[in-house]
Design a protein around this motif. Structure first.
Motif, mmCIF file in Angstrom:
data_model
loop_
_atom_site.group_PDB
_atom_site.id
_atom_site.type_symbol
_atom_site.label_atom_id
_atom_site.label_comp_id
_atom_site.label_asym_id
_atom_site.label_seq_id
_atom_site.Cartn_x
_atom_site.Cartn_y
_atom_site.Cartn_z
ATOM 1 N N VAL A 17 16.074 -22.240 -30.902
ATOM 2 C CA VAL A 17 16.562 -21.106 -30.106
ATOM 3 C C VAL A 17 15.633 -20.778 -28.924
ATOM 4 O O VAL A 17 15.836 -19.783 -28.232
ATOM 5 C CB VAL A 17 16.805 -19.838 -30.969
ATOM 6 N N VAL A 21 16.072 -17.741 -26.010
ATOM 7 C CA VAL A 21 15.059 -16.686 -26.047
ATOM 8 C C VAL A 21 14.278 -16.624 -24.721
ATOM 9 O O VAL A 21 13.938 -15.534 -24.246
ATOM 10 C CB VAL A 21 14.133 -16.867 -27.267
ATOM 11 N N GLY A 169 15.137 -7.890 -32.276
ATOM 12 C CA GLY A 169 15.173 -9.275 -31.824
ATOM 13 C C GLY A 169 14.193 -9.619 -30.722
ATOM 14 O O GLY A 169 13.162 -8.957 -30.525
ATOM 15 N N ALA A 170 14.549 -10.667 -29.975
ATOM 16 C CA ALA A 170 13.665 -11.181 -28.927
ATOM 17 C C ALA A 170 13.392 -10.139 -27.855
ATOM 18 O O ALA A 170 12.303 -10.107 -27.275
ATOM 19 C CB ALA A 170 14.285 -12.426 -28.300
ATOM 20 N N TYR A 196 14.916 -15.598 -33.792
ATOM 21 C CA TYR A 196 14.816 -15.153 -32.398
ATOM 22 C C TYR A 196 13.484 -14.426 -32.168
ATOM 23 O O TYR A 196 12.822 -14.611 -31.144
ATOM 24 C CB TYR A 196 16.004 -14.255 -32.029
#
Lengths: 395, 395
Positions: A17, A21, A169-170, A196
């Motif tokens: 990912v 990202v 998350g990111a 992530y």
């Protein structure tokens, strides 16, 4: 399901990912808060006006009394743990030089508390308390906005967290790493998360500190004939609650124990690895190769084996249930996975302190002066040598 | 050249070479030794039959006696330093639980010693000695093959290094991280290098440990009217020997000192930053913002300011010349740059040890059991709660 053979590898998946990202991070760096609000709507399906949770005090009041009491008690225990291991300035004198290290706290820390459908206040305790014990002056936290748990607000207050951000998350990691209009740029990010979050932590580690990159939970149980099969089964099922990618291994010298355990696990929707070993020493060799996050050393006289254990994030000794480390015993549940226990431990007060080295000398030993100058000149650094010599009349 | 204003930023450049370094790593992973030999020919212009230096003993004999004596003396001093700060297993008891940390050494370490036209045996000392003090059982080293220095061979023998590899740049880092037919895969890589080495360390940190990513040298000098201008000039010229991207700052309360220093530096082919400050406290504020690799605190009663210093890799106090830390005083010269001193220290014995946390309890306090179960259930982890409860008759 049961496998009587260990897997060849435990691939960590976050690398796949990285491209998406990278885009998220780029967006946050370029557009700041606007990007954060868009990303929260896109990924967490929540429309926010602001990423700052401004009702922390109000929400904290809603914590049920038994949960508040549990958190207070655990807070004390984790504080005791990190106090008991924390370092003090140390050093000595040798060859005319006084030297040592000053342990200085990291100033600004961002804690990532995973969430989504569930909330994990225990993770905020596990990351926040060692930061507090270290003397971090500014602690910030972020957690996905879909469900802001009163327990997380209550702990935020106890830790005197400066701001709680409604971010997951990111994008949460990117905001901590680079700052936005609303989010303070921190010096170090601590806390586990999905792939992530892992990918984002890796990418921002070019510029700021991270505690590590934590993947799926891992447990190795080493059990002899004294271990209780029912307890072992529950310990394995407990770690399986973390999801189907959890890696759970039982190494036992007792065929009878294995025979009792297998039927109780074989229908579960996860692979349990169960290996018969001849001796505890053999089990420890396998363990050191696996280098897992958690070890349950459920054998008689467990302490006598500690010298042989090279690689494990945390160890529960004897009948101590691994899950009590996840919540309350003292050690952290933010621990190295994916064989990172080969080269690092879990999150402790040391993650929030830096050893600043110093040296002080008015006149070192003649031989030390000469040695430094000889080595500097050998490397072709004439001014290094001169800058030493001029101090002590030896240009 | 002199600048009387600090730069806006100190960009670290390794990100621009990430694509080419990705290719190097891919090549080494896919083709092993063949790739290493090709890359050494391409980048270091040396045609090798093998990347293993098999004449370590023979070459070590060629060290000049005065250099051998200097290394022996410095070896003792650095050992004393890391012995004086190393941790011991620690812990305590609370709420019916015995807990603590066991400090376990990293098993396999790879040291990168930069080279090329020059050789830097001091770096092998700086990385190898804390590894040795920590009890690392397998130390490996790599250095570019164009010039294998007898001093590096001599130190390799003293450290009982398992293998010295004739490898430089990104390919050395890739080989340590993934292993080849000739190169042992290690658990952690330590040591500074050029931007290719930096980029490679960043990329492999997805899978193995690194000490950090060290960029160009940085020095901040804080000097009052007692400091000697001639010594200050030499300290600044000494750090300038590391190259034109070295970042060197003088913060002084004394205009007379600045007036003496400036004419001696203005014709050099590097920018020196010289800032007049009103007080030492003001200088320390600027210092903490810069968060440099080295600080020279060349003021009267330097110790009284140590509490206020938040961010610096290493500190030389009073008239102690910064260059003596580079070679012989005790502290490391492998230190955080590019503001990484905000969140980490330089290389110490701690880089080669892991705090393995443990807990042991036959019967924790009733309230601790209940608290752990309440928090586990709040997070929806029923089996975690049960696995604790079953131990203590509280399902």
């Amino acid at each position: 399901m049961i496998s009587f053979e260990l897997p060849k590898s435990r691939p960590n998946d976050f690398t796949r990912v990285l491209p998406v990202v990278e885009e998220v991070i780029k967006g946050v760096r370029e557009k700041g808060d606007i990007a954060l609000l868009e990303l929260e709507e896109k990924f967490d399906h929540v429309k926010l006006d602001s990423v700052v949770e401004d009702k922390v005090d109000e929400l904290a009041e809603k914590i049920p009394p038994d949960l508040r009491e549990a958190i207070d008690y655990i807070y004390d225990q984790l504080t005791e743990f990190h106090e008991s291991i924390k370092p003090y300035n140390a050093g000595g004198n040798s060859k005319g030089v006084e030297f040592g290290v000053l342990w200085k706290p990291v100033e600004k820390v961002g804690i990532y508390v995973p969430g989504g459908n569930k909330a994990y206040p225990s993770t905020l305790l596990m990351a926040g308390i060692p930061a507090k014990v270290a003397g971090v002056s500014e602690i910030y936290a972020a957690t996905p906005p879909s469900k802001i748990d009163p327990a997380i607000c209550y702990i935020s207050k106890k830790l005197r967290i400066k701001k709680l951000y409604r971010l997951g998350g990111a994008q949460a990691i990117a905001a901590f790493a680079y700052g936005t209009e609303s989010v303070i740029r921190v010096d170090k990010i601590v806390g586990p998360g999905n792939i992530y979050v892992q990918a984002a932590k890796f990418l921002v580690s070019k510029e700021i500190g991270i505690d590590g990159i934590e993947g799926p939970t891992e447990l190795v149980i080493i059990a002899d004939e004294n271990a209780d099969a029912k307890e072992i089964v529950l310990d394995m099922k407990a770690q399986a609650e973390h999801g189907t990618s959890t890696f759970i291994v039982l190494l036992s010298t007792s065929q009878s124990l294995i025979d009792q355990v297998v039927p109780q696990l074989k229908d579960d929707n996860i692979i349990y690895y169960i290996i018969k070993v001849s001796t505890i020493e053999e089990a420890i060799k396998v363990l050191n190769e696996i280098s897992p996050e958690h070890l349950s050393l459920y054998v008689a006289n467990p302490k006598k084996y500690l010298d042989k254990i090279a690689n494990s994030g945390a160890i529960s000794l004897g009948a101590t249930p691994p899950a009590i480390i996840d919540y309350a015993a003292g050690p952290n549940h933010i621990l190295p996975t994916n064989r990172w226990a080969r080269f690092k431990g879990g999150v402790t007060v040391y993650d929030f302190l830096k050893p600043v080295m110093y040296a002080y000398t008015e006149k070192p030993d003649e031989k030390l002066i000469r040695s430094a100058m000889v080595l500097a000149r050998h490397e072709g650094f004439e001014f290094h040598a001169k800058s030493i010599g001029v101090r002590y009349g030896r240009e």
